[in-house]
Scaffold this motif. Structure first.
Motif, short mmCIF file in Angstrom:
data_model
loop_
_atom_site.label_atom_id
_atom_site.label_comp_id
_atom_site.label_asym_id
_atom_site.label_seq_id
_atom_site.Cartn_x
_atom_site.Cartn_y
_atom_site.Cartn_z
N THR A 205 10.11 1.30 -12.39
CA THR A 205 10.06 1.78 -11.02
C THR A 205 10.37 0.52 -10.07
OG1 THR A 205 7.83 1.50 -10.62
CG2 THR A 205 8.70 3.75 -11.25
N LEU A 206 10.23 -0.62 -10.27
CA LEU A 206 10.29 -1.99 -9.59
C LEU A 206 8.84 -2.13 -8.71
CD1 LEU A 206 13.73 -2.66 -9.16
CD2 LEU A 206 12.51 -3.01 -11.11
N ARG A 207 8.00 -1.11 -8.79
CA ARG A 207 6.82 -1.21 -8.05
C ARG A 207 5.83 -2.28 -8.60
NH1 ARG A 207 7.51 4.98 -7.61
NH2 ARG A 207 5.82 5.25 -8.71
N THR A 208 6.05 -3.38 -8.60
CA THR A 208 5.13 -4.40 -9.50
C THR A 208 4.32 -5.31 -8.43
OG1 THR A 208 6.85 -5.81 -9.34
CG2 THR A 208 6.75 -4.49 -11.05
N GLY A 209 4.83 -5.33 -7.13
CA GLY A 209 4.20 -6.34 -6.14
C GLY A 209 5.05 -7.64 -6.61
N TRP B 151 2.49 6.66 -6.69
CA TRP B 151 1.73 6.63 -7.69
C TRP B 151 0.87 8.13 -7.80
CZ3 TRP B 151 3.88 4.32 -11.37
CH2 TRP B 151 4.29 2.88 -11.38
N GLN B 152 0.20 8.35 -6.77
CA GLN B 152 -0.66 9.67 -6.68
C GLN B 152 0.20 10.69 -7.08
OE1 GLN B 152 -2.56 8.38 -2.86
NE2 GLN B 152 -4.45 8.83 -3.75
N HIS B 153 1.56 10.65 -6.58
CA HIS B 153 2.34 11.92 -6.56
C HIS B 153 2.69 11.98 -8.20
CE1 HIS B 153 6.44 13.85 -6.86
NE2 HIS B 153 5.95 14.61 -6.18
N ASP B 154 2.82 10.82 -8.57
CA ASP B 154 3.64 10.59 -10.23
C ASP B 154 2.37 11.27 -11.07
OD1 ASP B 154 5.76 9.95 -9.27
OD2 ASP B 154 5.63 7.99 -9.56
N SER C 51 0.82 -1.23 -0.02
CA SER C 51 0.18 0.01 0.07
C SER C 51 0.75 1.14 -0.02
CB SER C 51 -0.92 -0.24 1.36
OG SER C 51 -0.09 0.02 2.67
N GLU C 52 2.01 1.14 0.46
CA GLU C 52 2.78 2.23 0.44
C GLU C 52 3.28 2.98 -0.92
OE1 GLU C 52 4.47 -0.45 3.81
OE2 GLU C 52 3.27 -0.61 1.92
N HIS C 53 3.09 2.19 -1.87
CA HIS C 53 3.18 2.57 -3.33
C HIS C 53 2.16 3.63 -3.78
CE1 HIS C 53 6.86 -0.01 -3.45
NE2 HIS C 53 6.00 -1.14 -4.00
N TYR C 54 0.89 3.48 -3.30
CA TYR C 54 -0.05 4.16 -3.66
C TYR C 54 0.16 5.77 -3.62
CZ TYR C 54 -3.38 0.42 -4.48
OH TYR C 54 -4.25 -0.63 -4.91
#
Length: 231
Positions: free
Chosen positions: A142-146, A71-74, A65-68
């Motif tokens: 970003t490697l934010r893939t899960g 992503w909102q920033h991006d 959930s930390e990635h959310y």
């Protein structure tokens, strides 16, 4: 045993018509009740294309959930970020990321024993899901893939369950480190040979061996862009 994090939500979904004549179950919903987990994942979950999703090696997909917020920033406050499930995850977590989880970590969640199997290879359906032509590429970069779990011991998982590390056989090989080598197109022989010695899932092992044999990096475009390519 060490507590790594906590499960915020469990999610499942049914396959439905998607873009470009395909099926997808990416639109997963948060469920209040605990979910029974078999070797193929949650019993009431489905996948739109079993060739690429689901199966023993991809039984459950977890997303931090930390990635959310990143992503909102991006990308801005897209409605899809309003609650867990934006990425089609089965498990929404806090406390552990791709950089802090390692290959073949054995993880206890609820009464279920899981094993980290592989990172996610994002596909073009994310471009449609987020109305963002390069979303799959962004996840990969970003490697934010899960990542995915295989199920070693069936059981139940619910919101509030702790994520407990039971065993870590490969502490030097985080999922982020492996994905970085793959996604950044590493052709350095020593690194590839080290990766080839790891118990990677069959498809990732074959990819590494092809690079060793050919010295070539794969063409990601069919997976990342597919039918969403601009004319």
């Amino acid at each position: 045993m060490e507590k790594l994090g906590v499960i915020n939500a469990v999610l499942a979904g049914k396959a439905a018509a998607f873009a470009h004549g395909t099926q997808s179950a990416i639109n997963k919903q948060i469920l209040a009740e605990r979910q029974h987990t078999t070797t193929l994942g949650f019993t009431n979950d489905e996948q739109g294309d079993p060739r690429f999703h689901g199966g023993i090696e991809k039984a459950l997909h977890i997303y931090p959930s930390e990635h959310y917020s990143a992503w909102q920033h991006d990308l801005g406050d897209k409605q899809v970020f309003d609650c867990a499930g934006a990425f089609g995850e089965n498990l929404s977590s806090t406390g552990v990321t791709e950089s802090s989880i390692c290959l073949n970590d054995k993880i206890r969640i609820g009464s279920t024993l899981l094993e980290v199997s592989q990172g996610r290879m994002p596909c073009w359906k994310l471009n449609v899901r987020f109305d963002q032509h390069d979303m799959a590429q962004r996840l990969q970069d970003t490697l934010r893939t899960g990542w995915y779990f295989r199920v070693l011991q069936e059981g139940d998982i619910g919101a509030g369950d702790e994520i407990v590390l039971v065993e870590r056989p490969y502490p030097d090989w985080s999922i982020a480190r492996i994905m970085a080598a793959v996604f950044e197109g590493c052709l350095e022989q020593q690194t590839l040979e080290q990766l080839a010695q790891l118990p990677l899932v069959e498809s990732w092992g074959a990819l590494i061996q092809r690079r060793l044999d050919t010295g070539l990096v794969e063409d990601w475009q069919p997976r990342l862009v597919g039918p969403t390519a601009k004319p």
